[in-house]
Design a protein around this motif. Structure first.
Motif, PDB file in Angstrom:
ATOM      1  N   LYS A 153     -63.487  38.052  13.698  1.00 33.65           N
ATOM      2  CA  LYS A 153     -64.696  37.310  13.344  1.00 33.65           C
ATOM      3  C   LYS A 153     -65.527  38.142  12.369  1.00 33.65           C
ATOM      4  CE  LYS A 153     -68.688  35.072  15.416  1.00 33.65           C
ATOM      5  NZ  LYS A 153     -69.448  34.850  16.633  1.00 33.65           N
ATOM      6  N   GLN A 154     -65.870  37.531  11.245  1.00 34.41           N
ATOM      7  CA  GLN A 154     -66.653  38.234  10.229  1.00 34.41           C
ATOM      8  C   GLN A 154     -67.968  38.715  10.817  1.00 34.41           C
ATOM      9  OE1 GLN A 154     -65.348  39.075   7.396  1.00 34.41           O
ATOM     10  NE2 GLN A 154     -63.501  37.929   7.869  1.00 34.41           N
ATOM     11  N   GLY A 155     -68.347  39.939  10.467  1.00 29.77           N
ATOM     12  CA  GLY A 155     -69.578  40.525  10.979  1.00 29.77           C
ATOM     13  C   GLY A 155     -69.389  41.336  12.240  1.00 29.77           C
ATOM     14  N   SER A 156     -68.258  41.143  12.920  1.00 31.06           N
ATOM     15  CA  SER A 156     -68.012  41.892  14.148  1.00 31.06           C
ATOM     16  C   SER A 156     -66.996  43.015  13.939  1.00 31.06           C
ATOM     17  CB  SER A 156     -67.520  40.953  15.259  1.00 31.06           C
ATOM     18  OG  SER A 156     -66.246  40.435  14.925  1.00 31.06           O
ATOM     19  N   ILE A 157     -66.444  43.115  12.741  1.00 31.70           N
ATOM     20  CA  ILE A 157     -65.416  44.105  12.435  1.00 31.70           C
ATOM     21  C   ILE A 157     -66.027  45.252  11.640  1.00 31.70           C
ATOM     22  CG2 ILE A 157     -63.198  44.473  11.274  1.00 31.70           C
ATOM     23  CD1 ILE A 157     -63.052  42.620  13.741  1.00 31.70           C
ATOM     24  N   THR A 158     -65.871  46.483  12.136  1.00 29.40           N
ATOM     25  CA  THR A 158     -66.448  47.639  11.442  1.00 29.40           C
ATOM     26  C   THR A 158     -65.568  48.129  10.303  1.00 29.40           C
ATOM     27  OG1 THR A 158     -65.437  49.226  12.951  1.00 29.40           O
ATOM     28  CG2 THR A 158     -67.654  48.426  13.506  1.00 29.40           C
ATOM     29  N   SER A 159     -64.256  47.905  10.406  1.00 26.34           N
ATOM     30  CA  SER A 159     -63.315  48.327   9.364  1.00 26.34           C
ATOM     31  C   SER A 159     -62.480  47.131   8.935  1.00 26.34           C
ATOM     32  CB  SER A 159     -62.399  49.435   9.885  1.00 26.34           C
ATOM     33  OG  SER A 159     -63.133  50.552  10.276  1.00 26.34           O
ATOM     34  N   PRO A 160     -63.001  46.314   8.004  1.00 25.14           N
ATOM     35  CA  PRO A 160     -62.256  45.124   7.581  1.00 25.14           C
ATOM     36  C   PRO A 160     -60.863  45.475   7.044  1.00 25.14           C
ATOM     37  CG  PRO A 160     -64.490  45.051   6.748  1.00 25.14           C
ATOM     38  CD  PRO A 160     -64.284  46.426   7.313  1.00 25.14           C
ATOM     39  N   ALA A 161     -59.888  44.705   7.460  1.00 24.43           N
ATOM     40  CA  ALA A 161     -58.499  44.836   7.010  1.00 24.43           C
ATOM     41  C   ALA A 161     -57.967  43.426   6.842  1.00 24.43           C
ATOM     42  CB  ALA A 161     -57.681  45.625   8.017  1.00 24.43           C
ATOM     43  N   PRO A 162     -58.110  42.850   5.644  1.00 26.68           N
ATOM     44  CA  PRO A 162     -57.778  41.441   5.461  1.00 26.68           C
ATOM     45  C   PRO A 162     -56.314  41.078   5.684  1.00 26.68           C
ATOM     46  CG  PRO A 162     -58.308  42.465   3.357  1.00 26.68           C
ATOM     47  CD  PRO A 162     -58.586  43.472   4.424  1.00 26.68           C
ATOM     48  N   ARG A 163     -55.444  42.068   5.709  1.00 30.89           N
ATOM     49  CA  ARG A 163     -54.026  41.777   5.925  1.00 30.89           C
ATOM     50  C   ARG A 163     -53.535  42.517   7.162  1.00 30.89           C
ATOM     51  NH1 ARG A 163     -51.345  39.648   1.578  1.00 30.89           N
ATOM     52  NH2 ARG A 163     -49.471  40.864   1.936  1.00 30.89           N
ATOM     53  N   ILE A 164     -52.554  41.929   7.822  1.00 31.28           N
ATOM     54  CA  ILE A 164     -51.948  42.596   8.979  1.00 31.28           C
ATOM     55  C   ILE A 164     -50.891  43.574   8.490  1.00 31.28           C
ATOM     56  CG2 ILE A 164     -52.393  40.689  10.554  1.00 31.28           C
ATOM     57  CD1 ILE A 164     -49.318  40.098  10.245  1.00 31.28           C
ATOM     58  N   ASP A 165     -50.532  44.508   9.345  1.00 33.44           N
ATOM     59  CA  ASP A 165     -49.511  45.500   9.029  1.00 33.44           C
ATOM     60  C   ASP A 165     -48.575  45.553  10.225  1.00 33.44           C
ATOM     61  OD1 ASP A 165     -48.003  47.653   8.210  1.00 33.44           O
ATOM     62  OD2 ASP A 165     -49.639  49.109   8.326  1.00 33.44           O
ATOM     63  N   MET A 166     -47.324  45.167  10.014  1.00 31.44           N
ATOM     64  CA  MET A 166     -46.356  45.147  11.112  1.00 31.44           C
ATOM     65  C   MET A 166     -45.133  45.973  10.737  1.00 31.44           C
ATOM     66  SD  MET A 166     -46.597  41.092  12.052  1.00 31.44           S
ATOM     67  CE  MET A 166     -45.579  41.164  13.486  1.00 31.44           C
ATOM     68  N   VAL A 167     -44.597  46.675  11.709  1.00 29.94           N
ATOM     69  CA  VAL A 167     -43.322  47.374  11.555  1.00 29.94           C
ATOM     70  C   VAL A 167     -42.443  46.860  12.683  1.00 29.94           C
ATOM     71  CG1 VAL A 167     -42.116  49.573  11.567  1.00 29.94           C
ATOM     72  CG2 VAL A 167     -44.412  49.414  10.566  1.00 29.94           C
ATOM     73  N   ILE A 168     -41.361  46.178  12.308  1.00 26.67           N
ATOM     74  CA  ILE A 168     -40.453  45.601  13.297  1.00 26.67           C
ATOM     75  C   ILE A 168     -39.123  46.328  13.204  1.00 26.67           C
ATOM     76  CG2 ILE A 168     -39.296  43.499  14.079  1.00 26.67           C
ATOM     77  CD1 ILE A 168     -41.654  41.958  12.773  1.00 26.67           C
ATOM     78  N   GLN A 169     -38.716  46.913  14.314  1.00 23.48           N
ATOM     79  CA  GLN A 169     -37.483  47.678  14.360  1.00 23.48           C
ATOM     80  C   GLN A 169     -36.269  46.739  14.365  1.00 23.48           C
ATOM     81  OE1 GLN A 169     -37.526  51.015  14.182  1.00 23.48           O
ATOM     82  NE2 GLN A 169     -39.755  50.913  14.119  1.00 23.48           N
ATOM     83  N   PRO A 170     -35.179  47.150  13.710  1.00 24.08           N
ATOM     84  CA  PRO A 170     -33.955  46.331  13.765  1.00 24.08           C
ATOM     85  C   PRO A 170     -33.379  46.344  15.183  1.00 24.08           C
ATOM     86  CG  PRO A 170     -33.516  48.412  12.646  1.00 24.08           C
ATOM     87  CD  PRO A 170     -34.994  48.357  12.929  1.00 24.08           C
ATOM     88  N   LYS A 171     -32.756  45.246  15.550  1.00 22.43           N
ATOM     89  CA  LYS A 171     -32.117  45.183  16.867  1.00 22.43           C
ATOM     90  C   LYS A 171     -30.863  46.045  16.835  1.00 22.43           C
ATOM     91  CE  LYS A 171     -33.815  40.707  18.169  1.00 22.43           C
ATOM     92  NZ  LYS A 171     -34.312  40.544  19.473  1.00 22.43           N
ATOM     93  N   LYS A 172     -30.647  46.747  17.924  1.00 25.30           N
ATOM     94  CA  LYS A 172     -29.454  47.591  18.009  1.00 25.30           C
ATOM     95  C   LYS A 172     -28.260  46.712  18.302  1.00 25.30           C
ATOM     96  CE  LYS A 172     -32.084  51.553  19.415  1.00 25.30           C
ATOM     97  NZ  LYS A 172     -32.267  52.649  20.317  1.00 25.30           N
ATOM     98  N   LYS A 173     -27.203  46.904  17.508  1.00 29.40           N
ATOM     99  CA  LYS A 173     -25.986  46.119  17.679  1.00 29.40           C
ATOM    100  C   LYS A 173     -24.989  46.877  18.538  1.00 29.40           C
ATOM    101  CE  LYS A 173     -26.631  43.755  13.352  1.00 29.40           C
ATOM    102  NZ  LYS A 173     -26.113  43.368  12.078  1.00 29.40           N
ATOM    103  N   ALA A 174     -24.311  46.143  19.402  1.00 29.01           N
ATOM    104  CA  ALA A 174     -23.277  46.745  20.248  1.00 29.01           C
ATOM    105  C   ALA A 174     -22.078  47.099  19.399  1.00 29.01           C
ATOM    106  CB  ALA A 174     -22.886  45.798  21.358  1.00 29.01           C
ATOM    107  N   ASN A 175     -21.497  48.274  19.637  1.00 31.26           N
ATOM    108  CA  ASN A 175     -20.321  48.705  18.860  1.00 31.26           C
ATOM    109  C   ASN A 175     -19.046  48.205  19.462  1.00 31.26           C
ATOM    110  OD1 ASN A 175     -21.862  50.023  16.982  1.00 31.26           O
ATOM    111  ND2 ASN A 175     -21.885  51.944  18.171  1.00 31.26           N
TER     112      ASN A 175
END
Length: 175
Positions: A153-175
């Protein structure tokens, strides 16, 4: 004497409910609750308990920390909203024995018992099974283990970050 007795009952009942609703290890609700703080205040009429000063709350795998932690009860005496404020506030819990600990950081962390959701606001970050989610606001559904990140909510955020930042790990595949 009434204050101490009511507070002890409130804490025991409330945190047992909190840990069971957080969809964690079944044994968490059977563990003792430990609260460490510099001060505590309880308002029986309003159903509010406020803990201040380097607050650390643990029960089993559940750990919540903050500068101030407030527990608000509903009319039935059950936890309605659990709010931790800090720089940052912190939440962690092991959802199941075969999963990794879920960690959440933010300037405000709220747990809503009736919807079993955690809302992390302002410098929000959730780490779940190696995946990292950052944004102004993150909603974490503890039952379905779903994370939603976006703008606060605008006005309630002290450090605005207009974009999200995600790091998604690859799924481990069975050998």
């Amino acid at each position: 004497m009434k204050f101490a007795k009511v507070t002890a009952v409130l804490l025991a009942t409330g945190f047992s409910l909190l840990s069971s609703l957080a969809h964690a290890l079944p044994s968490d609700s059977q563990q003792p609750i430990h609260v460490k703080a510099d001060s505590a205040e309880m308002d029986d009429k309003r159903g509010v308990a406020i803990y201040r000063g380097d607050v650390i709350i643990t029960q089993g795998t559940l750990k919540i920390t903050g500068d101030t932690v407030t527990i608000t009860l509903n009319n039935e005496g059950d936890i309605d909203v659990f709010t931790s404020v800090g720089k940052p506030a912190y939440y962690e819990q092991l959802p199941a024995t075969d999963k990794e600990i879920v960690q959440a950081y933010g300037l405000t962390i709220q747990y809503f018992a009736n919807t079993e959701k955690i809302i992390i606001q302002d410098q929000a970050k959730v780490i779940q099974q190696g995946n990292t989610f950052k944004g102004e606001k993150i909603v974490y559904d503890t039952v379905r283990e779903i994370v939603t990140a976006g703008r606060g909510k605008q006005g309630s955020i002290t450090s605005p970050a207009p974009r999200i930042d995600m790091v998604i790990q690859p799924k481990k595949k069975a050998n």
